[in-house]
Design an enzyme around this catalytic site. Structure first.
Site, PDB file in Angstrom:
ATOM      1  N   GLY A  11       0.821  -1.211   0.000  1.00 40.32           N
ATOM      2  CA  GLY A  11       0.000   0.000   0.000  1.00 40.32           C
ATOM      3  C   GLY A  11       0.852   1.257   0.000  1.00 40.32           C
ATOM      4  O   GLY A  11       2.087   1.198   0.106  1.00 40.32           O
ATOM      5  N   LEU A  12       0.204   2.391  -0.111  1.00 40.45           N
ATOM      6  CA  LEU A  12       0.913   3.683  -0.144  1.00 40.45           C
ATOM      7  C   LEU A  12       1.823   3.859   1.074  1.00 40.45           C
ATOM      8  O   LEU A  12       3.026   4.082   0.951  1.00 40.45           O
ATOM      9  CB  LEU A  12      -0.117   4.827  -0.214  1.00 40.45           C
ATOM     10  CG  LEU A  12       0.426   6.243   0.032  1.00 40.45           C
ATOM     11  CD1 LEU A  12       1.479   6.629  -0.992  1.00 40.45           C
ATOM     12  CD2 LEU A  12      -0.721   7.254   0.018  1.00 40.45           C
ATOM     13  N   ASP A  45      -3.626 -13.110   3.872  1.00 40.50           N
ATOM     14  CA  ASP A  45      -4.923 -12.450   4.021  1.00 40.50           C
ATOM     15  C   ASP A  45      -5.131 -12.241   5.517  1.00 40.50           C
ATOM     16  O   ASP A  45      -5.272 -13.209   6.276  1.00 40.50           O
ATOM     17  CB  ASP A  45      -6.025 -13.336   3.421  1.00 40.50           C
ATOM     18  CG  ASP A  45      -7.394 -12.689   3.562  1.00 40.50           C
ATOM     19  OD1 ASP A  45      -7.515 -11.648   4.246  1.00 40.50           O
ATOM     20  OD2 ASP A  45      -8.349 -13.234   2.987  1.00 40.50           O
ATOM     21  N   ALA A  69      -5.408  -1.956   5.482  1.00 38.10           N
ATOM     22  CA  ALA A  69      -6.813  -1.656   5.782  1.00 38.10           C
ATOM     23  C   ALA A  69      -7.602  -1.678   4.480  1.00 38.10           C
ATOM     24  O   ALA A  69      -7.033  -1.605   3.395  1.00 38.10           O
ATOM     25  CB  ALA A  69      -6.943  -0.280   6.436  1.00 38.10           C
ATOM     26  N   THR A  71      -9.351   0.608   2.547  1.00 36.78           N
ATOM     27  CA  THR A  71      -9.288   2.078   2.590  1.00 36.78           C
ATOM     28  C   THR A  71     -10.235   2.768   1.605  1.00 36.78           C
ATOM     29  O   THR A  71     -10.275   3.991   1.564  1.00 36.78           O
ATOM     30  CB  THR A  71      -7.855   2.568   2.289  1.00 36.78           C
ATOM     31  OG1 THR A  71      -7.457   2.048   1.012  1.00 36.78           O
ATOM     32  CG2 THR A  71      -6.881   2.105   3.350  1.00 36.78           C
ATOM     33  N   TYR A 133     -16.347   3.604   6.639  1.00 40.20           N
ATOM     34  CA  TYR A 133     -14.882   3.484   6.698  1.00 40.20           C
ATOM     35  C   TYR A 133     -14.385   3.980   8.056  1.00 40.20           C
ATOM     36  O   TYR A 133     -13.665   3.273   8.778  1.00 40.20           O
ATOM     37  CB  TYR A 133     -14.251   4.294   5.563  1.00 40.20           C
ATOM     38  CG  TYR A 133     -12.758   4.528   5.735  1.00 40.20           C
ATOM     39  CD1 TYR A 133     -11.847   3.473   5.607  1.00 40.20           C
ATOM     40  CD2 TYR A 133     -12.258   5.793   6.047  1.00 40.20           C
ATOM     41  CE1 TYR A 133     -10.479   3.680   5.782  1.00 40.20           C
ATOM     42  CE2 TYR A 133     -10.901   6.009   6.217  1.00 40.20           C
ATOM     43  CZ  TYR A 133     -10.013   4.956   6.089  1.00 40.20           C
ATOM     44  OH  TYR A 133      -8.673   5.174   6.268  1.00 40.20           O
ATOM     45  N   LYS A 137     -12.631   2.027  11.167  1.00 42.64           N
ATOM     46  CA  LYS A 137     -11.275   2.352  11.634  1.00 42.64           C
ATOM     47  C   LYS A 137     -11.286   2.667  13.131  1.00 42.64           C
ATOM     48  O   LYS A 137     -10.374   2.282  13.857  1.00 42.64           O
ATOM     49  CB  LYS A 137     -10.706   3.541  10.850  1.00 42.64           C
ATOM     50  CG  LYS A 137     -10.367   3.256   9.397  1.00 42.64           C
ATOM     51  CD  LYS A 137      -9.237   2.250   9.230  1.00 42.64           C
ATOM     52  CE  LYS A 137      -7.898   2.770   9.723  1.00 42.64           C
ATOM     53  NZ  LYS A 137      -6.803   1.786   9.491  1.00 42.64           N
TER      54      LYS A 137
HETATM   55  N1  LIG Z   1      -4.350   7.365   2.422  1.00 45.57           N
HETATM   56  C1  LIG Z   1      -4.797   8.231   3.322  1.00 45.57           C
HETATM   57  O1  LIG Z   1      -5.009   9.404   3.018  1.00 45.57           O
HETATM   58  C2  LIG Z   1      -5.028   7.808   4.749  1.00 45.57           C
HETATM   59  C3  LIG Z   1      -5.506   8.772   5.629  1.00 45.57           C
HETATM   60  C4  LIG Z   1      -5.674   8.442   6.957  1.00 45.57           C
HETATM   61  C5  LIG Z   1      -5.382   7.165   7.393  1.00 45.57           C
HETATM   62  N2  LIG Z   1      -4.951   6.222   6.526  1.00 45.57           N
HETATM   63  C6  LIG Z   1      -4.671   4.874   7.053  1.00 45.57           C
HETATM   64  O2  LIG Z   1      -3.307   4.601   6.809  1.00 45.57           O
HETATM   65  C7  LIG Z   1      -3.141   3.221   6.505  1.00 45.57           C
HETATM   66  C8  LIG Z   1      -2.438   3.079   5.170  1.00 45.57           C
HETATM   67  O3  LIG Z   1      -3.237   3.633   4.141  1.00 45.57           O
HETATM   68  P1  LIG Z   1      -2.800   3.559   2.617  1.00 45.57           P
HETATM   69  O4  LIG Z   1      -3.371   4.737   1.928  1.00 45.57           O
HETATM   70  O5  LIG Z   1      -1.343   3.278   2.548  1.00 45.57           O
HETATM   71  O6  LIG Z   1      -3.613   2.263   2.141  1.00 45.57           O
HETATM   72  P2  LIG Z   1      -3.638   1.548   0.710  1.00 45.57           P
HETATM   73  O7  LIG Z   1      -2.642   2.168  -0.213  1.00 45.57           O
HETATM   74  O8  LIG Z   1      -5.054   1.464   0.283  1.00 45.57           O
HETATM   75  O9  LIG Z   1      -3.114   0.086   1.050  1.00 45.57           O
HETATM   76  C9  LIG Z   1      -3.901  -0.818   1.777  1.00 45.57           C
HETATM   77  C10 LIG Z   1      -3.050  -2.020   2.109  1.00 45.57           C
HETATM   78  O10 LIG Z   1      -3.813  -2.936   2.892  1.00 45.57           O
HETATM   79  C11 LIG Z   1      -3.633  -4.228   2.389  1.00 45.57           C
HETATM   80  N3  LIG Z   1      -4.805  -5.059   2.672  1.00 45.57           N
HETATM   81  C12 LIG Z   1      -6.104  -4.732   2.469  1.00 45.57           C
HETATM   82  N4  LIG Z   1      -6.893  -5.784   2.814  1.00 45.57           N
HETATM   83  C13 LIG Z   1      -6.064  -6.760   3.254  1.00 45.57           C
HETATM   84  C14 LIG Z   1      -6.262  -8.081   3.748  1.00 45.57           C
HETATM   85  N5  LIG Z   1      -7.494  -8.637   3.863  1.00 45.57           N
HETATM   86  N6  LIG Z   1      -5.174  -8.819   4.071  1.00 45.57           N
HETATM   87  C15 LIG Z   1      -3.933  -8.303   3.963  1.00 45.57           C
HETATM   88  N7  LIG Z   1      -3.677  -7.072   3.518  1.00 45.57           N
HETATM   89  C16 LIG Z   1      -4.737  -6.312   3.169  1.00 45.57           C
HETATM   90  C17 LIG Z   1      -3.442  -4.035   0.887  1.00 45.57           C
HETATM   91  O11 LIG Z   1      -2.790  -5.169   0.340  1.00 45.57           O
HETATM   92  P3  LIG Z   1      -2.959  -5.576  -1.240  1.00 45.57           P
HETATM   93  O12 LIG Z   1      -3.039  -4.295  -2.028  1.00 45.57           O
HETATM   94  O13 LIG Z   1      -1.700  -6.340  -1.526  1.00 45.57           O
HETATM   95  O14 LIG Z   1      -4.199  -6.399  -1.315  1.00 45.57           O
HETATM   96  C18 LIG Z   1      -2.562  -2.791   0.876  1.00 45.57           C
HETATM   97  O15 LIG Z   1      -1.214  -3.134   1.051  1.00 45.57           O
HETATM   98  C19 LIG Z   1      -4.541   2.600   6.536  1.00 45.57           C
HETATM   99  O16 LIG Z   1      -4.723   1.999   7.790  1.00 45.57           O
HETATM  100  C20 LIG Z   1      -5.458   3.779   6.363  1.00 45.57           C
HETATM  101  O17 LIG Z   1      -6.696   3.526   6.986  1.00 45.57           O
HETATM  102  C21 LIG Z   1      -4.762   6.520   5.216  1.00 45.57           C
END
Ligand SMILES: NC(=O)c1ccc[n+]([C@@H]2O[C@H](COP(=O)([O-])OP(=O)(O)OC[C@H]3O[C@@H](n4cnc5c(N)ncnc54)[C@H](OP(=O)(O)O)[C@@H]3O)[C@@H](O)[C@H]2O)c1
Length: 304
Positions: A11-12, A45, A69, A71, A133, A137
């Site tokens: 993920g990001l 998973d 997550a 997301t 969402y 969380k």
């Molecule tokens: N982006 C934002 O602006 C933001 C803001 C506030 C908080 N956050 C929090 O920060 C964290 C990181 O966000 P992000 O933007 O980096 O997320 P993201 O790019 O959407 O990446 C989500 C990650 O979760 C993994 N995942 C999802 N379901 C899964 C499962 N069942 N088993 C194992 N892995 C799973 C995905 O794996 P695969 O892709 O390999 O399936 C991916 O690596 C999250 O907890 C999010 O809630 C993000």
């Protein structure tokens, strides 16, 4: 800290955490699910609690940085049971596995646990999520603190370079500006986003200080998404007049969004002993990372 397990490594945020941890000389176990990565680790998973238990026991990490997550905000609205499984139950299982190997855990949470009516939220403000969402969380925060009370819960908002094909907000704005396409920027949404690379380093500092409980980590200043798009243009030396005023209220989105989720990070700054970066400083570093070849190195870790 030498042994770290990172969930959501495709993920990001997770991918950038792995890059930062490797740079610090840590031994990293990276977990991904649908998108393979070339980091050392495994495809797991996280909704499979037996698999979670196995991989955590095997890696026996000192700290787990839980970035995985579901997301997709509109996806969560359409499928609340999946949001619960992936954001709440998976987090609970991970925290339970961490407890059994005596590991500490960092849970990535979100600024959107607040309703966005007021902004500048501190840790003592009461969460009031307005969509599935954010509800999931927030329930994930509680599940983790329930299983492993000394966990660190970080509420934040972030942007940066993706390992995957998809674009974060800053990447999306940049690609439009570079092709001289006009960019709609919401004037009625305020936030205080951090660059993922800055956030990763702040979390490592907090881990070294053995921080626990809920902490807000946001940029030192807050701005609207319209102003953020203009700041992206300035950081990249592009034409900010391509950014148009738009409103969230006028957009066809499934799930309701909070309006002002800016965070007060004074408590974190006190713990860290320094201020958090401003948005402009984060965006300057973000643009420099591309010029320095970091984005190619990050994307080279994409698996086949
Ligand atoms: N982006 C934002 O602006 C933001 C803001 C506030 C908080 N956050 C929090 O920060 C964290 C990181 O966000 P992000 O933007 O980096 O997320 P993201 O790019 O959407 O990446 C989500 C990650 O979760 C993994 N995942 C999802 N379901 C899964 C499962 N069942 N088993 C194992 N892995 C799973 C995905 O794996 P695969 O892709 O390999 O399936 C991916 O690596 C999250 O907890 C999010 O809630 C993000």
């Amino acid at each position: 800290v030498t042994r770290i397990l990172v969930t959501g490594a495709s993920g990001l945020f997770g991918a950038n955490v792995v890059m930062a941890a490797v740079e610090r000389g840590a031994e990293v176990t990276a977990l991904w699910h649908r998108h393979a990565v070339r980091f050392p680790g495994a495809r797991v998973d996280l909704t499979d609690s037996a698999a979670v238990e196995r991989v955590v026991t095997e890696a026996s990490p000192e700290w787990i940085i839980h970035c995985a997550a579901f997301t997709d905000v509109d996806g969560c609205e359409a499928d609340p049971p999946r949001a619960r499984r992936e954001n709440v139950e998976a987090s609970r299982a991970l925290a339970a596995a961490a407890r059994r190997v005596n590991a500490r855990l960092v849970y990535l949470s979100t600024d959107s646990v607040f309703d966005g009516e007021r902004g500048n939220y501190s840790e003592s403000d009461t969460p009031a999520p307005v969509n599935e969402y954010a509800r999931s969380k927030l329930a994930g925060e509680r599940a983790v603190l329930d299983e492993l009370p000394r966990s660190l819960v970080v509420r934040t908002n972030l942007y940066g370079w993706n390992l995957q094909e998809k674009s974060s907000l800053a990447e999306w704005v940049l690609s439009r500006l570079e092709s001289r396409t006009r960019v709609p920027g919401f004037t009625d949404v305020r936030f205080s986003p951090l660059l993922v690379n800055d956030l990763a380093e702040l979390i490592f500092e907090l881990v070294e200080r053995r921080a626990e409980g809920i902490l807000h980590l946001g940029a030192a200043d807050a701005l609207s998404k319209y102003e953020f798009a203009q700041a992206v243009a300035r950081a990249a030396g592009l034409d900010a007049s391509l950014v148009d005023e738009a409103t969230l209220r006028g957009s066809p989105l499934r799930a309701p969004r909070p309006a002002d989720t800016s965070l007060d990070s004074a408590q974190a700054a006190r713990l860290l002993g320094h201020a958090l970066p401003t948005v402009a400083a984060g965006l300057d570093r973000w643009y420099l990372l591309r010029k320095s070849g970091f984005v190619e190195r990050l994307k080279a870790a994409r698996g086949g």
